[in-house]
Scaffold this active site. Structure first.
Site, mmCIF file in Angstrom:
data_model
loop_
_atom_site.group_PDB
_atom_site.id
_atom_site.type_symbol
_atom_site.label_atom_id
_atom_site.label_comp_id
_atom_site.label_asym_id
_atom_site.label_seq_id
_atom_site.Cartn_x
_atom_site.Cartn_y
_atom_site.Cartn_z
ATOM 1 N N MET A 178 36.286 -74.989 -22.045
ATOM 2 C CA MET A 178 37.697 -74.616 -22.143
ATOM 3 C C MET A 178 38.349 -74.476 -20.769
ATOM 4 O O MET A 178 39.558 -74.682 -20.642
ATOM 5 C CB MET A 178 37.863 -73.323 -22.948
ATOM 6 C CG MET A 178 37.652 -73.499 -24.450
ATOM 7 S SD MET A 178 38.796 -74.680 -25.226
ATOM 8 C CE MET A 178 40.359 -73.794 -25.097
ATOM 9 N N ILE A 228 31.935 -76.810 -27.735
ATOM 10 C CA ILE A 228 32.625 -76.382 -26.519
ATOM 11 C C ILE A 228 32.449 -74.880 -26.317
ATOM 12 O O ILE A 228 32.304 -74.123 -27.283
ATOM 13 C CB ILE A 228 34.125 -76.781 -26.578
ATOM 14 C CG1 ILE A 228 34.783 -76.653 -25.200
ATOM 15 C CG2 ILE A 228 34.875 -75.996 -27.657
ATOM 16 C CD1 ILE A 228 36.127 -77.367 -25.090
ATOM 17 N N CYS A 229 32.441 -74.461 -25.070
ATOM 18 C CA CYS A 229 32.407 -73.037 -24.721
ATOM 19 C C CYS A 229 33.373 -72.828 -23.547
ATOM 20 O O CYS A 229 34.318 -73.592 -23.385
ATOM 21 C CB CYS A 229 30.983 -72.588 -24.380
ATOM 22 S SG CYS A 229 30.302 -73.327 -22.881
ATOM 23 N N ARG A 230 33.140 -71.841 -22.727
ATOM 24 C CA ARG A 230 34.029 -71.570 -21.602
ATOM 25 C C ARG A 230 33.868 -72.613 -20.499
ATOM 26 O O ARG A 230 34.832 -73.185 -20.018
ATOM 27 C CB ARG A 230 33.774 -70.169 -21.041
ATOM 28 C CG ARG A 230 34.727 -69.770 -19.916
ATOM 29 C CD ARG A 230 34.463 -68.363 -19.402
ATOM 30 N NE ARG A 230 33.122 -68.195 -18.889
ATOM 31 C CZ ARG A 230 32.713 -68.510 -17.661
ATOM 32 N NH1 ARG A 230 33.563 -69.031 -16.812
ATOM 33 N NH2 ARG A 230 31.477 -68.316 -17.288
#
Length: 129
Positions: free
Chosen positions: A117, A88-90
């Site tokens: 996120m 996961i990232c932004r």
């Protein structure tokens, strides 16, 4: 006719290249439904910067900044390639890059989290600070 065929083949190749390595993608709702309690064979890997990670993360996640290219590459080599990694990232872009890199490095089970996120927080799922 030849021009149409060339166009179709070019469009297919462009689409295939933009898809990366075609690893699995799931939504934040699907990630939230997974049981992580005592199962250490599943890892949420957050590939945002340390500052982004400190501002809010999924409880129990691990942080490896994909933008620190050399460090990321050497760090993933130390991970167990048989575990399942939920990356996961932004927003989902960096995690896709990281997931593809992990697949190329020989990881068996890598899952990209679509929306990142931003989608996790928009769904009001728990964030640890």
């Amino acid at each position: 006719m030849k021009t149409l065929f060339t166009f179709i083949v070019s469009a297919f190749l462009f689409s295939a290249c933009s898809q990366g390595n075609a690893q699995e993608n799931i939504t934040v709702s699907e990630l939230n439904a997974i049981e992580f309690n005592s199962d250490d064979s599943k890892v949420v890997l957050d590939v945002r910067t340390a500052q982004e990670y400190a501002e809010g993360k999924i409880a129990g996640s691990k942080n490896l900044d994909v933008l620190k290219t050399d460090l990321f590459t050497t760090s993933i080599e130390k991970l167990d390639k048989n575990k399942t990694y939920y990356v996961i990232c932004r927003s989902g872009s960096r995690s896709l890059k990281a997931a593809n890199q992990m697949k190329e490095a020989g990881f068996k089970n890598v899952v990209n989290i679509s929306g990142g996120m931003q989608a996790w927080e928009a769904a009001n799922f728990p964030v640890e600070k």
